[in-house]
Write a protein that holds these residues in place. Structure first.
Motif, PDB file in Angstrom:
ATOM      1  N   ALA A  25      -1.077  -5.716  -6.211  1.00 26.57           N
ATOM      2  CA  ALA A  25      -2.026  -6.994  -6.323  1.00 26.57           C
ATOM      3  C   ALA A  25      -1.773  -7.882  -5.034  1.00 26.57           C
ATOM      4  O   ALA A  25      -0.935  -7.744  -4.649  1.00 26.57           O
ATOM      5  CB  ALA A  25      -1.384  -7.754  -7.630  1.00 26.57           C
ATOM      6  N   PRO A  26      -3.014  -8.603  -4.705  1.00 26.48           N
ATOM      7  CA  PRO A  26      -2.779  -9.412  -3.528  1.00 26.48           C
ATOM      8  C   PRO A  26      -1.603 -10.508  -3.637  1.00 26.48           C
ATOM      9  O   PRO A  26      -1.447 -11.019  -4.827  1.00 26.48           O
ATOM     10  CB  PRO A  26      -3.924 -10.158  -3.509  1.00 26.48           C
ATOM     11  CG  PRO A  26      -4.995  -9.508  -4.517  1.00 26.48           C
ATOM     12  CD  PRO A  26      -4.144  -8.864  -5.604  1.00 26.48           C
ATOM     13  N   GLN A  27      -1.015 -10.600  -2.624  1.00 25.23           N
ATOM     14  CA  GLN A  27       0.308 -11.722  -2.433  1.00 25.23           C
ATOM     15  C   GLN A  27      -0.214 -12.561  -1.346  1.00 25.23           C
ATOM     16  O   GLN A  27      -0.631 -12.282  -0.598  1.00 25.23           O
ATOM     17  CB  GLN A  27       1.607 -10.727  -2.322  1.00 25.23           C
ATOM     18  CG  GLN A  27       1.807  -9.941  -3.239  1.00 25.23           C
ATOM     19  CD  GLN A  27       3.038  -9.112  -2.724  1.00 25.23           C
ATOM     20  OE1 GLN A  27       3.099  -8.898  -1.594  1.00 25.23           O
ATOM     21  NE2 GLN A  27       3.463  -8.339  -3.585  1.00 25.23           N
ATOM     22  N   VAL A  28       0.430 -13.892  -1.673  1.00 32.40           N
ATOM     23  CA  VAL A  28       0.310 -14.879  -0.585  1.00 32.40           C
ATOM     24  C   VAL A  28       1.278 -14.649   0.544  1.00 32.40           C
ATOM     25  O   VAL A  28       2.352 -14.199   0.503  1.00 32.40           O
ATOM     26  CB  VAL A  28       0.348 -16.198  -1.190  1.00 32.40           C
ATOM     27  CG1 VAL A  28       0.351 -17.392  -0.148  1.00 32.40           C
ATOM     28  CG2 VAL A  28      -0.465 -16.541  -2.280  1.00 32.40           C
ATOM     29  N   VAL A  40       0.830  -1.325  -0.016  1.00 33.35           N
ATOM     30  CA  VAL A  40      -0.011  -0.003   0.033  1.00 33.35           C
ATOM     31  C   VAL A  40       0.935   1.202   0.096  1.00 33.35           C
ATOM     32  O   VAL A  40       1.808   1.217   0.853  1.00 33.35           O
ATOM     33  CB  VAL A  40      -0.974  -0.034   1.071  1.00 33.35           C
ATOM     34  CG1 VAL A  40      -0.120  -0.357   2.546  1.00 33.35           C
ATOM     35  CG2 VAL A  40      -1.852   1.269   1.182  1.00 33.35           C
ATOM     36  N   GLU A  41       0.684   2.319  -0.908  1.00 31.63           N
ATOM     37  CA  GLU A  41       1.517   3.353  -0.864  1.00 31.63           C
ATOM     38  C   GLU A  41       0.585   4.559  -0.947  1.00 31.63           C
ATOM     39  O   GLU A  41      -0.378   4.650  -1.722  1.00 31.63           O
ATOM     40  CB  GLU A  41       2.062   3.081  -2.301  1.00 31.63           C
ATOM     41  CG  GLU A  41       3.101   4.442  -2.746  1.00 31.63           C
ATOM     42  CD  GLU A  41       3.548   4.235  -4.198  1.00 31.63           C
ATOM     43  OE1 GLU A  41       4.017   5.351  -4.624  1.00 31.63           O
ATOM     44  OE2 GLU A  41       3.652   3.177  -4.628  1.00 31.63           O
ATOM     45  N   PRO A  42       0.949   5.665  -0.214  1.00 27.03           N
ATOM     46  CA  PRO A  42       0.088   6.730   0.037  1.00 27.03           C
ATOM     47  C   PRO A  42       0.162   7.545  -1.226  1.00 27.03           C
ATOM     48  O   PRO A  42       1.390   7.617  -1.915  1.00 27.03           O
ATOM     49  CB  PRO A  42       0.636   7.355   1.164  1.00 27.03           C
ATOM     50  CG  PRO A  42       2.051   6.905   1.617  1.00 27.03           C
ATOM     51  CD  PRO A  42       1.883   5.459   0.828  1.00 27.03           C
ATOM     52  N   LYS A  43      -0.796   8.209  -1.788  1.00 28.49           N
ATOM     53  CA  LYS A  43      -0.949   9.017  -2.755  1.00 28.49           C
ATOM     54  C   LYS A  43       0.014  10.346  -2.766  1.00 28.49           C
ATOM     55  O   LYS A  43       0.585  10.908  -3.670  1.00 28.49           O
ATOM     56  CB  LYS A  43      -2.259   9.357  -3.582  1.00 28.49           C
ATOM     57  CG  LYS A  43      -2.931   8.114  -4.002  1.00 28.49           C
ATOM     58  CD  LYS A  43      -4.025   8.745  -4.818  1.00 28.49           C
ATOM     59  CE  LYS A  43      -4.815   7.179  -5.364  1.00 28.49           C
ATOM     60  NZ  LYS A  43      -6.025   7.507  -5.923  1.00 28.49           N
ATOM     61  N   THR A  44       0.044  10.951  -1.498  1.00 28.05           N
ATOM     62  CA  THR A  44       0.621  12.191  -1.375  1.00 28.05           C
ATOM     63  C   THR A  44       1.372  12.353   0.011  1.00 28.05           C
ATOM     64  O   THR A  44       1.157  11.534   0.845  1.00 28.05           O
ATOM     65  CB  THR A  44      -0.374  13.512  -1.291  1.00 28.05           C
ATOM     66  OG1 THR A  44      -1.293  13.238  -0.137  1.00 28.05           O
ATOM     67  CG2 THR A  44      -1.367  13.404  -2.575  1.00 28.05           C
ATOM     68  N   LYS A  45       2.216  13.309   0.148  1.00 32.34           N
ATOM     69  CA  LYS A  45       2.860  13.355   1.392  1.00 32.34           C
ATOM     70  C   LYS A  45       2.138  13.445   2.521  1.00 32.34           C
ATOM     71  O   LYS A  45       2.255  12.860   3.661  1.00 32.34           O
ATOM     72  CB  LYS A  45       3.955  14.548   1.432  1.00 32.34           C
ATOM     73  CG  LYS A  45       4.946  14.583   2.622  1.00 32.34           C
ATOM     74  CD  LYS A  45       6.136  15.590   2.203  1.00 32.34           C
ATOM     75  CE  LYS A  45       7.138  15.140   2.923  1.00 32.34           C
ATOM     76  NZ  LYS A  45       6.825  15.570   4.685  1.00 32.34           N
ATOM     77  N   ASN A  46       0.820  14.322   2.524  1.00 29.64           N
ATOM     78  CA  ASN A  46      -0.231  14.433   3.362  1.00 29.64           C
ATOM     79  C   ASN A  46      -0.828  13.052   3.930  1.00 29.64           C
ATOM     80  O   ASN A  46      -1.128  12.637   4.912  1.00 29.64           O
ATOM     81  CB  ASN A  46      -1.120  15.383   2.987  1.00 29.64           C
ATOM     82  CG  ASN A  46      -2.275  15.910   3.973  1.00 29.64           C
ATOM     83  OD1 ASN A  46      -1.940  15.666   5.373  1.00 29.64           O
ATOM     84  ND2 ASN A  46      -3.427  16.141   3.678  1.00 29.64           N
ATOM     85  N   LEU A 103      -9.075  -6.925   3.226  1.00 31.08           N
ATOM     86  CA  LEU A 103      -7.910  -6.026   3.033  1.00 31.08           C
ATOM     87  C   LEU A 103      -8.973  -5.091   2.326  1.00 31.08           C
ATOM     88  O   LEU A 103      -8.513  -3.709   2.171  1.00 31.08           O
ATOM     89  CB  LEU A 103      -6.857  -6.558   2.120  1.00 31.08           C
ATOM     90  CG  LEU A 103      -5.983  -7.298   3.042  1.00 31.08           C
ATOM     91  CD1 LEU A 103      -4.861  -8.086   2.123  1.00 31.08           C
ATOM     92  CD2 LEU A 103      -5.628  -6.996   4.116  1.00 31.08           C
ATOM     93  N   ASP A 104      -9.762  -5.316   1.278  1.00 31.32           N
ATOM     94  CA  ASP A 104     -10.566  -4.418   0.696  1.00 31.32           C
ATOM     95  C   ASP A 104     -11.300  -3.336   1.411  1.00 31.32           C
ATOM     96  O   ASP A 104     -11.268  -2.063   1.144  1.00 31.32           O
ATOM     97  CB  ASP A 104     -11.700  -4.970  -0.319  1.00 31.32           C
ATOM     98  CG  ASP A 104     -11.322  -5.483  -1.596  1.00 31.32           C
ATOM     99  OD1 ASP A 104      -9.867  -5.068  -1.991  1.00 31.32           O
ATOM    100  OD2 ASP A 104     -12.018  -5.966  -2.408  1.00 31.32           O
TER     101      ASP A 104
END
Length: 725
Positions: free
Chosen positions: A489-492, A424-430, A470-471
């Motif tokens: 993508a989901p990972q095991v 999971v990666e945040p879109k902005t610094k905020n 997770l959704d």
């Protein structure tokens, strides 16, 4: 403030089932009939009380366990006089979807009884089996309610048979349905030998009448079986019955209650919550057969200062205070709510309590009683009750709260490990700043949700029980915390372990001008056997004092003669655990390893904790290289319900996914296929199944066990992780 109701009039019970068996619909009827709501909310309208989260109403499923307090007035007929007995219920409506299984497990730990709801056209389904297993673990008495008897394909006898085949042969009919599918119109009570119909607004008016003539013979047959099962639990009744004397209704109920509380009988009831048939009789049965806190043995715990000493607490207001925190929930208005069950004593808002799991003292802010998403503030909570407290700062799920002068630590709740992970990666610094707070709060709430950082890429990885789990987490981050994020993508969630015993020796020596570093250890590692269980108590056997043990790791201190001083031994254990966290084959966490420290040496000046920790890390790595380290993958228990004509395609598809077919059966006009399939092969399977069967088949899956991956799959995993051979 005095206790509002006597303890014997309290029932703490849960409503549990497989997804879509009608739990929430049943809960809504209960709220309506007990006067907690003036309108019945329907799942399909997104208007239910217990499914109060936006995601629950949109998706039509229960995600979080909702707690409700309400009163039920049961009309009792005895000696031709009618008296009303008022009981207080604390009800927890639990999720049915496997991804939210932690909610069921933690609820079972604090409940005294459960109503298990079944779909009359489907019988026992996979999550019902899992929930039943949790109830067995917690020794929770149960009533079975075969719901949806108005549904096409509903079959009461087939559903009872599936309970006998898959759950317990101790399930006994105490009711029969009058009709099925579109002719379902009431129920026959085999104890009173009366028929009950439900009319008026939302089935509020319950009328008693004679059993229909065409059902009398069948009712007599099943009543005879019921009596035989019940009298077996009382010698006096048994003797009278064998002498030709039939037990009275009162004697039958008393003895049945005793057997239900002892988990010797599970009464089976029936109806249809959607059509308002049978729910009031289930509430009466909760009063008649499920235990009050007084019917159960005192709760056991240990003295936190000496874990060998077993302590007990009786369900009494006069005992020292003890309670278990079973759930944390973030509330946008009041902050964090800690849900707790009081086992003994009482606690007042504004006083101080001791958290024996964390070893700290905290002030109780406000105490609230729970009405799903609404709160009623109260001054004091007594033994046997369930409530939530606002204002505890250091509390975690499974913590024990108690009186500081009479400390006790209750048994903790264990949760399954996550099996699916995403980056999971945040879109902005905020968003990045807010994401850390959001993930910490969500992980505090949900013990099956884990957050970690990839050491190489520094990306955040979140792991849970399935894609839906997770959704929902990502959706909650966005709605409740305003965090926008990109999701991978989901990972095991693979694991690693070892297959044989190996030894290694490592000396960590470093000279750098001034004081040096010296740590020398010899260790032996081997596969960890399961915890031994005492056949008499059913509890794990206590390990020796020189062994530190949890479910997946064991450390044995076999140092003799002080060749490694005692202050450095925890550092060696810490080093071994750290090395296990990094894995050996492909960088996945290692599990089920026993590490024995049996020799080594130290230096009077140069030895330090860090030197012994590094020696432990390197010795473990060297031993793991010789111990046949392998990758493990999660294997899922899969159940497919399909029309017969698609069987060939489905079985072929399962085989192509490295799946093992376990058998088939018939129920409700469909074929049930049971299989074990690696999770790695199951992403997107629901869509595949729909297209293969024109949308006529359905599938459920849940985690079953970990298994060694085949060599060719291990090669692919290592390649994907960038691990060279």
């Amino acid at each position: 403030m005095a206790r509002e109701f006597p303890l014997e009039k309290l029932r703490n019970f849960g409503i549990v089932a497989h997804v879509d068996a009608g739990k929430t619909t049943t809960s809504e009827r209960i709220l309506f009939y007990t006067g907690m709501s003036h309108k019945i909310g329907e799942v399909h309208d997104g208007a239910t009380v217990t499914d109060w989260m936006e995601q629950e109403r949109e998706r039509g499923i229960t995600i979080t366990a909702a707690a409700i307090s309400c009163n039920w007035t049961k009309t009792m007929e005895a000696d031709r006089t009618t008296k009303e007995l008022k009981h207080t219920f604390n009800i927890i409506d639990t999720p049915g979807h496997i991804d939210f299984t932690a909610e069921v497990k933690r609820s079972m730990r604090v409940l005294d009884g459960a109503v298990v709801v079944f779909d009359g056209s489907a019988g026992v389904e996979p999550q019902t089996e899992t929930n039943w297993g949790y109830a067995d673990e917690a020794n929770v008495p149960r009533i079975c309610f075969i719901n949806k008897m108005d549904k096409l394909g509903a079959d009461f006898d087939a559903s009872v048979k599936s309970i006998h085949d898959r759950l317990s042969t101790k399930a006994v009919r105490i009711q029969l349905p009058i009709g099925a599918e579109d002719t379902m119109s009431g129920v026959v009570d085999l104890i009173t030998m009366k028929a009950y119909r439900f009319g008026g607004e939302m089935g509020m008016t319950v009328t008693e009448e004679e059993i229909p003539a065409d059902m009398l013979e069948e009712a007599q047959k099943w009543r005879a079986e019921l009596i035989e099962q019940v009298v077996a639990h009382d010698d006096v009744l048994m003797e009278a019955y064998l002498g030709g004397e039939e037990p009275s209704v009162d004697d039958l109920k008393k003895t049945l209650r005793k057997a239900v509380i002892a988990n010797e009988i599970f009464p089976v009831m029936t109806g249809t919550a959607l059509k308002n048939i049978g729910v009031q009789l289930v509430l009466d049965a909760v009063v008649d057969y499920l235990p009050s806190p007084l019917d159960l043995p005192p709760v056991e715990g240990v003295d936190p200062k000496d874990e060998e000493t077993v302590l007990t607490r009786k369900p009494s207001d006069d005992e020292p205070f003890s309670a278990l925190v079973f759930k944390l929930q973030d509330d946008k208005f009041v902050g964090q709510l800690a849900f707790f069950r009081v086992y003994s004593g009482k606690v007042k808002a504004g006083t101080y309590i001791y958290n024996s799991s964390q070893g700290n003292k905290e002030r109780v802010g406000r105490i609230v009683r729970l009405q799903a998403d609404k709160r009623a503030e109260i001054e004091e909570v007594y033994a046997g009750e369930i409530a939530a407290v606002v204002g505890l700062k250091e509390v975690k799920t499974s913590d024990t709260l108690c009186d500081e002068n009479a400390q006790i630590e209750l048994e903790t709740i264990t949760f399954p490990e996550p099996v699916v992970a995403v980056r999971v990666e945040p879109k902005t610094k905020n968003d990045q700043e807010k994401m850390g707070v959001a993930l910490k709060r969500l992980a505090d709430e949900d013990p099956t949700f884990k957050v970690s950082t990839d050491e190489e890429t520094l990306e955040t990885i979140i792991a849970g029980m399935g894609e839906l789990h997770l959704d929902i987490i990502v959706d909650r981050m966005k709605r409740e915390f305003g965090v926008e994020a990109n999701i991978g993508a989901p990972q095991v969630a693979y694991r690693e372990t070892i297959q044989r015993e190996a030894e290694a020796e490592y000396k960590y020596i470093k000279q750098s001008g001034g004081r040096g570093q010296y740590g020398h250890v010899k260790i032996r590692i081997k596969p960890l056997p399961p915890l031994a269980i005492d056949p008499e108590t059913g509890e794990p056997v206590k390990v020796a004092k020189n062994i530190t043990r949890d479910e997946h790791f064991e450390f044995i201190n076999n140092i003799k003669g002080g060749v490694v001083p005692g202050e450095y031994i925890p550092a060696v254990m810490k080093g071994a655990k750290e090395a296990m966290g990094r894995g050996f084959v492909a960088g996945y966490k290692m599990e089920d390893v026993s590490v024995e420290l049996f020799d080594g040496s130290y230096h009077d000046v140069d030895s330090s904790e860090i030197a012994f920790k590094l020696a432990g890390i390197n010795a473990f790595k060297e031993a793991a290289a010789k111990a046949g380290a392998v990758i493990l993958e999660p294997i899922m228990k899969v159940e497919v319900r399909t029309p017969e004509e698609y069987m060939g395609d489905i079985q072929g598809n399962i085989s192509s996914k490295r799946g093992q077919l376990e058998g088939t059966s018939e129920l409700g006009g469909k074929t049930i296929v049971n299989a074990k399939i690696p999770l790695a092969e199951m992403f997107g399977y629901t869509n595949t199944l729909r297209s293969m069967t024109q949308g006529r088949a359905s599938m459920t899956m849940e985690f079953d066990h970990y298994e060694v991956v085949p060599p060719n799959v291990a090669m692919e995993i290592k390649k994907a992780r960038g691990v060279a051979e």
